[in-house]
Design a protein around this motif. Structure first.
Motif, PDB file in Angstrom:
ATOM      1  N   ILE A  39       0.865  -1.388  -0.042  1.00 16.92           N
ATOM      2  CA  ILE A  39      -0.146  -0.044  -0.155  1.00 16.92           C
ATOM      3  C   ILE A  39       0.709   1.160   0.286  1.00 16.92           C
ATOM      4  CG2 ILE A  39      -1.709   1.147   1.536  1.00 16.92           C
ATOM      5  CD1 ILE A  39      -2.637  -1.082   3.234  1.00 16.92           C
ATOM      6  N   ASP A  40       0.699   2.046  -0.630  1.00 20.27           N
ATOM      7  CA  ASP A  40       1.965   3.264  -1.055  1.00 20.27           C
ATOM      8  C   ASP A  40       1.179   4.243  -0.669  1.00 20.27           C
ATOM      9  OD1 ASP A  40       3.600   1.824  -2.860  1.00 20.27           O
ATOM     10  OD2 ASP A  40       2.804   2.838  -4.515  1.00 20.27           O
ATOM     11  N   SER A  41      -0.347   4.917  -0.662  1.00 20.28           N
ATOM     12  CA  SER A  41      -0.632   5.363   0.268  1.00 20.28           C
ATOM     13  C   SER A  41      -2.432   5.516   0.785  1.00 20.28           C
ATOM     14  CB  SER A  41      -0.396   6.798  -0.863  1.00 20.28           C
ATOM     15  OG  SER A  41      -1.529   6.607  -2.107  1.00 20.28           O
ATOM     16  N   PRO A  42      -2.518   6.276   1.150  1.00 21.57           N
ATOM     17  CA  PRO A  42      -2.053   7.003   2.782  1.00 21.57           C
ATOM     18  C   PRO A  42      -1.097   6.113   3.662  1.00 21.57           C
ATOM     19  CG  PRO A  42      -4.419   7.301   2.680  1.00 21.57           C
ATOM     20  CD  PRO A  42      -3.740   6.435   1.173  1.00 21.57           C
ATOM     21  N   PRO A  43      -1.181   6.820   4.656  1.00 24.11           N
ATOM     22  CA  PRO A  43      -0.059   6.207   5.411  1.00 24.11           C
ATOM     23  C   PRO A  43      -1.022   5.471   6.318  1.00 24.11           C
ATOM     24  CG  PRO A  43       1.130   8.585   5.977  1.00 24.11           C
ATOM     25  CD  PRO A  43      -0.329   7.703   4.378  1.00 24.11           C
ATOM     26  N   ASP A  44      -2.508   4.767   6.090  1.00 17.44           N
ATOM     27  CA  ASP A  44      -3.285   4.365   7.434  1.00 17.44           C
ATOM     28  C   ASP A  44      -3.258   2.481   7.593  1.00 17.44           C
ATOM     29  OD1 ASP A  44      -5.961   3.615   7.831  1.00 17.44           O
ATOM     30  OD2 ASP A  44      -6.610   5.217   6.542  1.00 17.44           O
ATOM     31  N   ALA A  45      -4.250   2.391   8.260  1.00 19.90           N
ATOM     32  CA  ALA A  45      -3.145   0.864   8.984  1.00 19.90           C
ATOM     33  C   ALA A  45      -4.485   0.402   9.144  1.00 19.90           C
ATOM     34  CB  ALA A  45      -2.559   0.691  10.292  1.00 19.90           C
ATOM     35  N   ALA A  46      -5.542   1.475   8.326  1.00 22.56           N
ATOM     36  CA  ALA A  46      -7.575   1.115   8.006  1.00 22.56           C
ATOM     37  C   ALA A  46      -7.358  -0.503   7.728  1.00 22.56           C
ATOM     38  CB  ALA A  46      -8.315   2.040   8.214  1.00 22.56           C
ATOM     39  N   LEU A  47      -6.364  -0.191   5.788  1.00 28.58           N
ATOM     40  CA  LEU A  47      -6.419  -1.448   5.166  1.00 28.58           C
ATOM     41  C   LEU A  47      -5.414  -1.438   4.654  1.00 28.58           C
ATOM     42  CD1 LEU A  47      -8.154  -1.360   1.943  1.00 28.58           C
ATOM     43  CD2 LEU A  47      -5.702  -0.521   0.899  1.00 28.58           C
ATOM     44  N   THR A  48      -6.394  -3.626   4.364  1.00 28.06           N
ATOM     45  CA  THR A  48      -4.713  -4.417   5.012  1.00 28.06           C
ATOM     46  C   THR A  48      -4.748  -5.154   3.999  1.00 28.06           C
ATOM     47  OG1 THR A  48      -6.334  -5.277   6.484  1.00 28.06           O
ATOM     48  CG2 THR A  48      -5.091  -4.181   8.144  1.00 28.06           C
ATOM     49  N   LEU A  49      -3.256  -5.656   3.208  1.00 27.43           N
ATOM     50  CA  LEU A  49      -3.737  -6.650   2.923  1.00 27.43           C
ATOM     51  C   LEU A  49      -3.354  -8.196   3.713  1.00 27.43           C
ATOM     52  CD1 LEU A  49      -0.602  -5.333   1.236  1.00 27.43           C
ATOM     53  CD2 LEU A  49      -2.747  -4.591   0.121  1.00 27.43           C
ATOM     54  N   GLY A  50      -4.042  -9.223   2.448  1.00 26.03           N
ATOM     55  CA  GLY A  50      -3.631 -10.318   3.422  1.00 26.03           C
ATOM     56  C   GLY A  50      -3.400 -11.509   2.090  1.00 26.03           C
ATOM     57  N   ALA A  51      -3.421 -12.912   2.143  1.00 26.32           N
ATOM     58  CA  ALA A  51      -2.602 -13.659   1.242  1.00 26.32           C
ATOM     59  C   ALA A  51      -2.651 -12.837   0.568  1.00 26.32           C
ATOM     60  CB  ALA A  51      -3.569 -15.154   1.159  1.00 26.32           C
ATOM     61  N   SER A  52      -1.312 -13.280  -0.412  1.00 27.33           N
ATOM     62  CA  SER A  52      -1.167 -13.037  -1.817  1.00 27.33           C
ATOM     63  C   SER A  52      -0.574 -14.232  -2.786  1.00 27.33           C
ATOM     64  CB  SER A  52       0.298 -12.174  -2.203  1.00 27.33           C
ATOM     65  OG  SER A  52       1.286 -12.568  -1.570  1.00 27.33           O
ATOM     66  N   SER A  53      -1.271 -13.834  -3.808  1.00 27.36           N
ATOM     67  CA  SER A  53      -0.694 -15.625  -5.073  1.00 27.36           C
ATOM     68  C   SER A  53      -0.520 -14.935  -5.787  1.00 27.36           C
ATOM     69  CB  SER A  53      -2.106 -16.623  -4.719  1.00 27.36           C
ATOM     70  OG  SER A  53      -2.787 -15.922  -5.081  1.00 27.36           O
ATOM     71  N   LEU A  54       0.364 -16.266  -7.041  1.00 29.65           N
ATOM     72  CA  LEU A  54       0.971 -15.770  -8.587  1.00 29.65           C
ATOM     73  C   LEU A  54       0.223 -16.710  -9.314  1.00 29.65           C
ATOM     74  CD1 LEU A  54       2.292 -14.243 -10.491  1.00 29.65           C
ATOM     75  CD2 LEU A  54       4.140 -15.385  -9.416  1.00 29.65           C
ATOM     76  N   SER A  55      -0.225 -16.767 -10.083  1.00 30.68           N
ATOM     77  CA  SER A  55      -0.592 -17.712 -11.325  1.00 30.68           C
ATOM     78  C   SER A  55      -0.445 -17.378 -12.372  1.00 30.68           C
ATOM     79  CB  SER A  55      -2.164 -18.570 -11.172  1.00 30.68           C
ATOM     80  OG  SER A  55      -2.655 -19.661 -11.485  1.00 30.68           O
ATOM     81  N   GLY A  56       0.779 -18.744 -12.607  1.00 32.11           N
ATOM     82  CA  GLY A  56       1.317 -18.229 -14.100  1.00 32.11           C
ATOM     83  C   GLY A  56       1.514 -16.364 -13.529  1.00 32.11           C
ATOM     84  N   SER A  57       0.743 -15.695 -15.029  1.00 35.30           N
ATOM     85  CA  SER A  57       1.050 -14.323 -14.701  1.00 35.30           C
ATOM     86  C   SER A  57       0.348 -13.737 -14.349  1.00 35.30           C
ATOM     87  CB  SER A  57       1.133 -14.209 -16.333  1.00 35.30           C
ATOM     88  OG  SER A  57       2.436 -14.711 -17.102  1.00 35.30           O
ATOM     89  N   VAL A  58      -1.163 -14.210 -13.447  1.00 40.76           N
ATOM     90  CA  VAL A  58      -1.678 -13.506 -12.173  1.00 40.76           C
ATOM     91  C   VAL A  58      -1.098 -13.113 -10.975  1.00 40.76           C
ATOM     92  CG1 VAL A  58      -4.055 -13.495 -12.201  1.00 40.76           C
ATOM     93  CG2 VAL A  58      -3.547 -13.832 -13.954  1.00 40.76           C
ATOM     94  N   ALA A  59      -1.269 -12.044 -11.111  1.00 41.66           N
ATOM     95  CA  ALA A  59      -0.414 -11.416  -8.734  1.00 41.66           C
ATOM     96  C   ALA A  59      -2.382 -11.323  -8.232  1.00 41.66           C
ATOM     97  CB  ALA A  59       0.512 -11.054  -9.130  1.00 41.66           C
ATOM     98  N   SER A  60      -2.075 -11.840  -7.476  1.00 39.90           N
ATOM     99  CA  SER A  60      -3.611 -11.519  -6.769  1.00 39.90           C
ATOM    100  C   SER A  60      -2.962 -11.498  -5.074  1.00 39.90           C
ATOM    101  CB  SER A  60      -4.280 -12.511  -6.317  1.00 39.90           C
ATOM    102  OG  SER A  60      -5.435 -13.022  -8.287  1.00 39.90           O
TER     103      SER A  60
END
Length: 98
Positions: A39-60
């Motif tokens: 998360i590049d902006s804004p500096p706010d801890a309310a938005l969070t990133l969970g699990a990420s994956s890469l399947s072929g050329s699709v990043a999620s």
């Protein structure tokens, strides 16, 4: 490069994806070997990133939370193999009650 804006409810826990297939097809012999999200902006801890994956050329990545009325820049950075090229794409997420 920005991929545009999308709207998310603050209570939603949803995946966002970037398909790098068209981009990688222009680079003969390369494949997407790694993807990271931030998360590049804004500096706010309310938005969070969970699990990420890469399947072929699709990043999620799974995204949750956020502050109503704020827009967040979510960056996906990939690395290719074998040449270790690096590129970024950004999704802007606007948080609104839906």
């Amino acid at each position: 490069m920005s991929l545009g804006k999308t709207v998310k409810d603050p209570n939603a826990v949803v995946p966002y994806s970037i398909d790098w297939t068209d981009w990688i097809s222009d680079l003969a012999g390369q494949s997407v070997s790694a993807a990271s999200w931030a998360i590049d902006s804004p500096p706010d801890a309310a938005l969070t990133l969970g699990a990420s994956s890469l399947s072929g050329s699709v990043a999620s990545v799974v995204v949750s939370g956020g502050t109503v009325g704020r827009s967040y820049s979510l960056r996906c950075r990939i690395t290719t193999s074998p040449s270790s090229y690096i590129d970024d794409r950004t999704i802007v997420i606007r948080v609104e009650n839906r």
